[in-house]
Design an enzyme around this catalytic site. Structure first.
Site: not given
Length: 236
Positions: A94, A100, A166-168, A179-180, A197
């Site tokens: 991703r 974490y 977080a989003i990746g 996703g999230i 991040c």
């Protein structure tokens, strides 16, 4: 294609309009009761994404937790891993840097067919953010985007802002995965083993729904996520 975080101004996009879609089956929703090992989850995402692409399988939204671990996105810097022996560290395809994952954090892995929904990756990332923002609003939490800072943030006052989600994501041949993640009640001290991040400024921290004084359960959040997903991404 590896992407993460906010990619355009919010004024350029609106939530998905389900009336503009061709008819298709609604995504499958899956909820895992216990922590899922990270390699197992990645293997399942890879397999499902391939099946969606090659066999027309149903899309999938998978809600789960992981045991404590760190993941390194494609932009991760070695110096941002402060405690390399604290938890297992996994390289992942991703976008983004170190993150974490652990108990008390709701992970939402999203396997959608963007070729069918509209081949616009930037809009997909914006919609993921909007999905999280609307779910948080169900608990009277104002989650916000920030230019130059990945994820969803909460203003704590006095110039301090804490990250709550977080989003990746990764997109392969127009099928999404990863996703999230939303902090419900994780051990926030575990974020101390990384620079989350890549953001090390002390005015930017990490928070959770329980840290904000809200006794929200995973089940509560799942209900909010299911509702807001339909609002943002549409249902057939």
């Amino acid at each position: 294609m590896n992407l993460t975080g906010r990619m355009m101004t919010t004024s350029a996009l609106e939530p998905h309009d389900p009336t503009a879609e061709t008819e298709r089956a609604a995504p499958e929703w899956r909820q895992s009761a216990g922590p899922v090992p990270y390699p197992e989850a990645v293997a399942e995402m890879e397999a499902r994404a391939a099946a969606i692409r090659d066999e027309g399988a149903r899309e999938l939204v998978w809600l789960l937790e992981h045991p404590p671990l760190y993941t390194a996105g494609t932009s991760a810097k070695d110096g941002d891993l402060l405690s390399p022996s604290q938890f297992p560290v996994y390289q992942t395809g991703r976008g983004g840097q170190y993150t974490y994952h652990g108990p008390g954090q709701r992970i939402g892995y999203v396997m959608l067919d963007l070729k069918a929904r509209g081949p616009d990756v930037r809009k997909f990332v914006w919609n993921l953010e909007e999905w999280v923002i609307r779910a948080l609003a169900s608990f009277n939490v104002k989650g916000e985007r920030r230019d130059g800072r990945v994820g969803i943030w909460v203003d704590r006052g006095a110039g301090r802002e804490d990250k709550i989600a977080a989003i990746g994501v990764r997109v392969r041949k127009w099928v999404t995965f990863h996703g999230i993640s939303i902090n419900v009640e994780p051990d926030l001290s575990h974020f101390g083993g990384i620079v989350p991040c890549g953001i090390g400024d002390p005015q930017f921290g990490v928070t959770s729904l329980v840290d904000l004084g809200l006794p929200v359960t995973m089940e509560d959040l799942d209900v909010a996520l299911m509702k807001s997903f339909g609002e943002v991404f549409g249902t057939p």
